[in-house]
Design an enzyme around this catalytic site. Structure first.
Site, PDB file in Angstrom:
ATOM      1  N   GLU A  13       0.811  -1.216   0.000  1.00  0.00           N
ATOM      2  CA  GLU A  13       0.000   0.000   0.000  1.00  0.00           C
ATOM      3  C   GLU A  13       0.849   1.272   0.000  1.00  0.00           C
ATOM      4  O   GLU A  13       0.360   2.360   0.313  1.00  0.00           O
ATOM      5  CB  GLU A  13      -0.941   0.000   1.205  1.00  0.00           C
ATOM      6  CG  GLU A  13      -1.942  -1.142   1.183  1.00  0.00           C
ATOM      7  CD  GLU A  13      -2.728  -1.239   2.469  1.00  0.00           C
ATOM      8  OE1 GLU A  13      -3.611  -0.380   2.671  1.00  0.00           O
ATOM      9  OE2 GLU A  13      -2.472  -2.149   3.262  1.00  0.00           O
ATOM     10  N   SER A 144      -6.741  -1.802   1.684  1.00  0.00           N
ATOM     11  CA  SER A 144      -6.995  -1.247   0.349  1.00  0.00           C
ATOM     12  C   SER A 144      -7.531  -2.301  -0.619  1.00  0.00           C
ATOM     13  O   SER A 144      -7.459  -2.129  -1.828  1.00  0.00           O
ATOM     14  CB  SER A 144      -5.723  -0.604  -0.232  1.00  0.00           C
ATOM     15  OG  SER A 144      -5.321   0.479   0.559  1.00  0.00           O
ATOM     16  N   TYR A 210      -9.921   4.258  -4.847  1.00  0.00           N
ATOM     17  CA  TYR A 210      -8.990   5.354  -5.107  1.00  0.00           C
ATOM     18  C   TYR A 210      -9.167   6.043  -6.453  1.00  0.00           C
ATOM     19  O   TYR A 210      -8.554   7.074  -6.691  1.00  0.00           O
ATOM     20  CB  TYR A 210      -7.552   4.860  -4.937  1.00  0.00           C
ATOM     21  CG  TYR A 210      -7.315   4.364  -3.529  1.00  0.00           C
ATOM     22  CD1 TYR A 210      -7.350   5.246  -2.451  1.00  0.00           C
ATOM     23  CD2 TYR A 210      -7.117   3.015  -3.263  1.00  0.00           C
ATOM     24  CE1 TYR A 210      -7.173   4.806  -1.153  1.00  0.00           C
ATOM     25  CE2 TYR A 210      -6.930   2.563  -1.962  1.00  0.00           C
ATOM     26  CZ  TYR A 210      -6.960   3.464  -0.914  1.00  0.00           C
ATOM     27  OH  TYR A 210      -6.790   3.012   0.367  1.00  0.00           O
ATOM     28  N   ARG A 248     -11.849   4.069  11.389  1.00  0.00           N
ATOM     29  CA  ARG A 248     -12.995   3.821  10.495  1.00  0.00           C
ATOM     30  C   ARG A 248     -13.400   2.356  10.628  1.00  0.00           C
ATOM     31  O   ARG A 248     -12.537   1.467  10.607  1.00  0.00           O
ATOM     32  CB  ARG A 248     -12.599   4.126   9.053  1.00  0.00           C
ATOM     33  CG  ARG A 248     -13.770   4.505   8.150  1.00  0.00           C
ATOM     34  CD  ARG A 248     -13.343   4.603   6.697  1.00  0.00           C
ATOM     35  NE  ARG A 248     -13.079   3.289   6.142  1.00  0.00           N
ATOM     36  CZ  ARG A 248     -12.010   2.975   5.423  1.00  0.00           C
ATOM     37  NH1 ARG A 248     -11.078   3.878   5.192  1.00  0.00           N
ATOM     38  NH2 ARG A 248     -11.857   1.758   4.962  1.00  0.00           N
ATOM     39  N   ASP A 250     -15.744  -0.588   8.957  1.00  0.00           N
ATOM     40  CA  ASP A 250     -16.464  -0.950   7.740  1.00  0.00           C
ATOM     41  C   ASP A 250     -17.454  -2.079   8.028  1.00  0.00           C
ATOM     42  O   ASP A 250     -17.105  -3.061   8.696  1.00  0.00           O
ATOM     43  CB  ASP A 250     -15.483  -1.402   6.655  1.00  0.00           C
ATOM     44  CG  ASP A 250     -14.510  -0.290   6.264  1.00  0.00           C
ATOM     45  OD1 ASP A 250     -14.863   0.884   6.439  1.00  0.00           O
ATOM     46  OD2 ASP A 250     -13.402  -0.606   5.780  1.00  0.00           O
ATOM     47  N   GLU A 262     -14.135  -4.936   9.133  1.00  0.00           N
ATOM     48  CA  GLU A 262     -12.838  -4.656   9.736  1.00  0.00           C
ATOM     49  C   GLU A 262     -12.842  -3.288  10.404  1.00  0.00           C
ATOM     50  O   GLU A 262     -13.701  -2.448  10.145  1.00  0.00           O
ATOM     51  CB  GLU A 262     -11.712  -4.737   8.710  1.00  0.00           C
ATOM     52  CG  GLU A 262     -11.827  -3.788   7.537  1.00  0.00           C
ATOM     53  CD  GLU A 262     -10.694  -4.011   6.536  1.00  0.00           C
ATOM     54  OE1 GLU A 262      -9.548  -3.682   6.876  1.00  0.00           O
ATOM     55  OE2 GLU A 262     -10.971  -4.498   5.429  1.00  0.00           O
ATOM     56  N   ASN A 264     -10.305  -0.058  10.943  1.00  0.00           N
ATOM     57  CA  ASN A 264      -9.101   0.576  10.393  1.00  0.00           C
ATOM     58  C   ASN A 264      -8.594   1.639  11.360  1.00  0.00           C
ATOM     59  O   ASN A 264      -9.292   2.621  11.628  1.00  0.00           O
ATOM     60  CB  ASN A 264      -9.414   1.245   9.053  1.00  0.00           C
ATOM     61  CG  ASN A 264      -9.916   0.251   8.019  1.00  0.00           C
ATOM     62  OD1 ASN A 264      -9.141  -0.423   7.378  1.00  0.00           O
ATOM     63  ND2 ASN A 264     -11.232   0.168   7.879  1.00  0.00           N
ATOM     64  N   GLY A 268      -7.336   5.609   5.102  1.00  0.00           N
ATOM     65  CA  GLY A 268      -6.783   6.453   4.045  1.00  0.00           C
ATOM     66  C   GLY A 268      -7.194   7.906   4.201  1.00  0.00           C
ATOM     67  O   GLY A 268      -8.303   8.206   4.646  1.00  0.00           O
TER      68      GLY A 268
END
Length: 302
Positions: A13, A144, A210, A248, A250, A262, A264, A268
């Site tokens: 990443e 990612s 992205y 974050r 998800d 998950e 985070n 990002g």
């Protein structure tokens, strides 16, 4: 204050880490901080550059291994440099998808059924069949959506497993749940506006995350009952993993039930990333978000 934006790293990443670093450098409050880019290639490189730059604070823009897993945080703590986000324990627990899912299951937090497999370990087809196709194959330590594949039948499972193993020494095979994908940004334990993700591809893969036009991401207002469920799950995850400052979570919602995919700890922060979009909807500019992250992080006694 001299703020070092630590970017680059050793993981797959790296490209996203550099993009995150660019946005952080661009949006740091120049009236408050002197921004210093610290782009690293390995562990030794990080130590050498930290000693050279004499920074007051580290704004971590790393993703994946050596960064999101607590290793960079360990170096920063050993050098007595305050840094952004969660500490060593939370970072390492959340990075390991197998361990984090085990902890969630033990605490009654719903997460899709899964099995973990180490490289060179024989596939247990009986367990995979028990989970039932389709399944998601992905690295245990990664993000990612790199190395992540949806497998619809047994004919394709071996190929997906071999590809995923090129990213990590351990993978999980997880029940694929078709539903509404949401992401819950957290700042200082507070749930920011929820974003629903509608990828134009089969799932929210690397390109969808992205590329400018690869997915539709909408701030939504859930009905009161569902919002309460999601909020309670976020609070339980935040407490369980001892997260701090920002992160974050998800989830997938199916039949009005949320399932955690998950957590985070270093989400990002590129111009297309979800956390800045959620913060903007809440009324925080990117610069104000970074100010909050730095100020909150400095209050933590590591």
């Amino acid at each position: 204050m001299r703020v070092g934006v630590i970017t680059g790293g050793t993981s797959a990443e790296r490209e996203i880490s550099i993009k995150t670093g660019i946005e952080m450098m661009k949006n740091l409050d120049k009236n408050k901080y002197k921004a210093i880019e610290i782009q690293i290639n390995n562990r030794r490189d990080l130590i050498d550059k930290l000693l050279k730059e004499n920074i007051d604070f580290a704004l971590i823009a790393l993703h994946g291994k050596f960064g999101e897993d607590g290793e960079a945080q360990e170096i920063l703590e050993s050098l007595n440099i305050p840094y952004s986000g969660s500490g060593i324990l939370a970072s390492s627990l959340c990075m390991d998808k197998d361990i984090s899912k085990r902890l969630m299951k033990a605490e009654g937090i719903p997460t899709p059924e899964w099995i973990a497999i180490k490289k060179h370990q024989e596939l247990n087809y009986e367990l995979i069949n028990r989970i039932g196709y389709p399944v998601v194959v992905k690295p245990v330590n990664g993000g990612s959506s790199l190395g992540t594949y949806i497998v619809k039948n047994s004919d394709d499972i071996v190929d997906a497993v071999l590809k995923a193993f090129s990213y990590d020494e351990e993978i999980i095979i997880e029940k694929y749940i078709r539903g509404r994908e949401i992401t819950c940004s957290i700042l200082s334990g507070k749930l920011l506006p929820i974003i629903e993700i509608k990828p134009y591809s089969e799932f929210f893969d690397y390109r969808a995350k992205y590329d400018d036009k690869a997915s539709e991401e909408i701030v939504i207002e859930l009905d009161e009952e569902l919002k309460c469920k999601v909020g309670n799950i976020c609070r339980k995850c935040w407490s369980l993993f001892k997260c701090s400052v920002y992160g974050r979570i998800d989830m997938i919602i199916k039949d009005n039930e949320p399932y955690v995919l998950e957590v985070n700890t270093l989400p990002g922060m590129t111009k297309n990333s979800l956390l800045p979009k959620s913060a903007k909807s809440y009324g925080l500019s990117f610069t104000e978000l970074l100010n909050s992250i730095i100020e909150l992080s400095l209050k933590i006694n590591r």
